[in-house]
Design a protein around this motif. Structure first.
Motif, PDB file in Angstrom:
ATOM      1  N   THR A  27       0.806  -1.268   0.165  1.00 39.92           N
ATOM      2  CA  THR A  27       0.141  -0.167   0.153  1.00 39.92           C
ATOM      3  C   THR A  27       0.878   1.398  -0.023  1.00 39.92           C
ATOM      4  O   THR A  27       1.710   1.195   0.701  1.00 39.92           O
ATOM      5  N   HIS A  29       0.659   5.242   0.592  1.00 39.74           N
ATOM      6  CA  HIS A  29       0.265   6.297   1.315  1.00 39.74           C
ATOM      7  C   HIS A  29       0.682   7.434   1.014  1.00 39.74           C
ATOM      8  O   HIS A  29       1.904   7.862   1.273  1.00 39.74           O
ATOM      9  N   THR A 198      -2.132  -1.567  -3.990  1.00 45.99           N
ATOM     10  CA  THR A 198      -3.174  -0.192  -3.658  1.00 45.99           C
ATOM     11  C   THR A 198      -2.432   1.005  -3.572  1.00 45.99           C
ATOM     12  O   THR A 198      -1.527   1.143  -2.955  1.00 45.99           O
ATOM     13  N   ASP A 200      -3.305   4.799  -1.435  1.00 39.74           N
ATOM     14  CA  ASP A 200      -4.347   5.486  -0.583  1.00 39.74           C
ATOM     15  C   ASP A 200      -3.986   6.876  -0.655  1.00 39.74           C
ATOM     16  O   ASP A 200      -2.749   7.352  -0.191  1.00 39.74           O
ATOM     17  N   ASN A 202      -4.375  11.076   0.698  1.00 34.66           N
ATOM     18  CA  ASN A 202      -4.719  11.701   1.739  1.00 34.66           C
ATOM     19  C   ASN A 202      -5.424  12.869   1.319  1.00 34.66           C
ATOM     20  O   ASN A 202      -5.008  14.072   1.373  1.00 34.66           O
ATOM     21  N   ASN A 214     -12.320   3.053  -4.201  1.00 31.87           N
ATOM     22  CA  ASN A 214     -13.087   2.961  -3.194  1.00 31.87           C
ATOM     23  C   ASN A 214     -12.744   4.183  -2.080  1.00 31.87           C
ATOM     24  O   ASN A 214     -12.004   4.110  -1.603  1.00 31.87           O
ATOM     25  N   SER A 216     -11.088   6.977  -0.907  1.00 27.89           N
ATOM     26  CA  SER A 216      -9.565   7.551  -1.380  1.00 27.89           C
ATOM     27  C   SER A 216      -8.603   6.527  -1.771  1.00 27.89           C
ATOM     28  O   SER A 216      -7.559   6.534  -1.909  1.00 27.89           O
ATOM     29  N   ARG A 217      -9.081   5.233  -1.894  1.00 29.25           N
ATOM     30  CA  ARG A 217      -8.398   4.180  -2.402  1.00 29.25           C
ATOM     31  C   ARG A 217      -8.396   3.736  -3.687  1.00 29.25           C
ATOM     32  O   ARG A 217      -9.516   3.598  -4.205  1.00 29.25           O
ATOM     33  N   THR A 219      -7.289   0.784  -6.270  1.00 34.81           N
ATOM     34  CA  THR A 219      -6.718  -0.434  -6.315  1.00 34.81           C
ATOM     35  C   THR A 219      -5.908  -0.890  -7.785  1.00 34.81           C
ATOM     36  O   THR A 219      -6.498  -0.659  -8.557  1.00 34.81           O
TER      37      THR A 219
END
Length: 272
Positions: A27, A29, A198, A200, A202, A214, A216-217, A219
């Motif tokens: 992931t 971020h 994924t 994400d 901010n 989905n 703020s995410r 895939t």
């Protein structure tokens, strides 16, 4: 010589077993200024790890040549920082044991996602000290282009595939004889394998061409071989189809359980 041979054989065994029981969840971020963290968890069956450890011990007559096999090697995770690009720093790592699996969770920090390099190949997670294999993996990396602003924009360049690539693959399949038994055996080896990547952000995604969003995410891919193998009829249909271009691949993937693969390239994400 014996030590080198032991590591070589152990590497091959590990590579084969990894194929069918490796779980990699990555992931990214991302903050509004382009900085962020990369979190990755790598797990495999505790039973398989015990098998690898026992196999390694069987080659060691002195009791000092090998140790119990473990995916978690903090020194190696720190050394791997350079593989993720300039300006990337190791934050923390820990050993993980849960639900009959074990491995590690690691967090890296980056100042600029433009410098971040992500290798989508799960084989890059295999590490055997003293054994190195030269591979051409340049085409397996994701590349990022981030532009900061009140509304920031990220462009993700995925490993390239065009209609010509698909056509070449299809031609190769046509040339080779149909071997459904071989395909079935290969898929059985994939049981327990899952690869997830994924992103994400901010903030709030205001515009994107990404297929799987989905909140703020985003895939980029999520391939769950267990779910895929639990649907033999759809899997059979998948094996019987022979896509000639990217659009045909998209239609197949949309109806394939356990598979989310981003085929829009590049992927554009605008967020604030």
């Amino acid at each position: 010589m014996r030590k080198t041979f032991t590591k070589f054989v152990l590497f091959l065994l590990t590579a084969v077993l990894f194929t069918g029981c490796l779980e990699v969840n990555t992931t990214i971020h991302l903050n509004k200024d382009g900085s962020g963290t990369l979190e990755e968890s790598v797990l495999m069956s505790s039973q398989v790890i015990e098998m690898i450890s026992a196999f390694a011990a069987s080659f060691d007559s002195t009791g000092t040549d090998t140790a119990s096999f473990s995916l978690f090697k903090e020194d190696q995770l720190i050394a791997d920082t350079v593989k993720y690009g300039s300006g990337v720093k190791y934050v923390k790592g820990k050993e993980v044991k849960q639900d009959g699996k074990e491995g590690y969770n690691v967090v890296y920090a980056f100042n600029n996602i433009n410098d971040l390099k992500i290798n989508q190949n799960p084989n890059s997670k295999i590490d055997m000290e003293g054994v190195e294999f030269e591979e051409d993996t340049a085409h397996e990396f994701l590349h990022f282009d981030f532009v900061r602003g009140n509304t920031s924009k990220l462009t993700i360049q995925l490993p390239s595939m065009n209609d010509q690539d698909v056509s070449n693959e299809a031609a190769a399949e046509d040339t080779a004889s149909s071997n459904t038994e071989g395909m079935d055996e290969l898929l059985k080896l994939m049981k327990g394998m899952r690869i997830v990547l994924t992103l994400d952000v901010n903030g709030n995604i205001s515009q994107t061409n990404a297929s799987y969003v989905n909140g703020s995410r985003v895939t980029l891919f999520d391939i769950n071989f267990d779910e895929l193998l639990e649907n033999p009829e759809k899997l059979k249909m998948f094996k019987q189809q022979n896509p000639k271009n990217l659009e045909e691949i998209k239609k197949i993937v949309e109806n394939l359980p356990g598979v989310k693969v981003e085929l829009n390239n590049p992927v554009n994400i605008t967020f604030d």
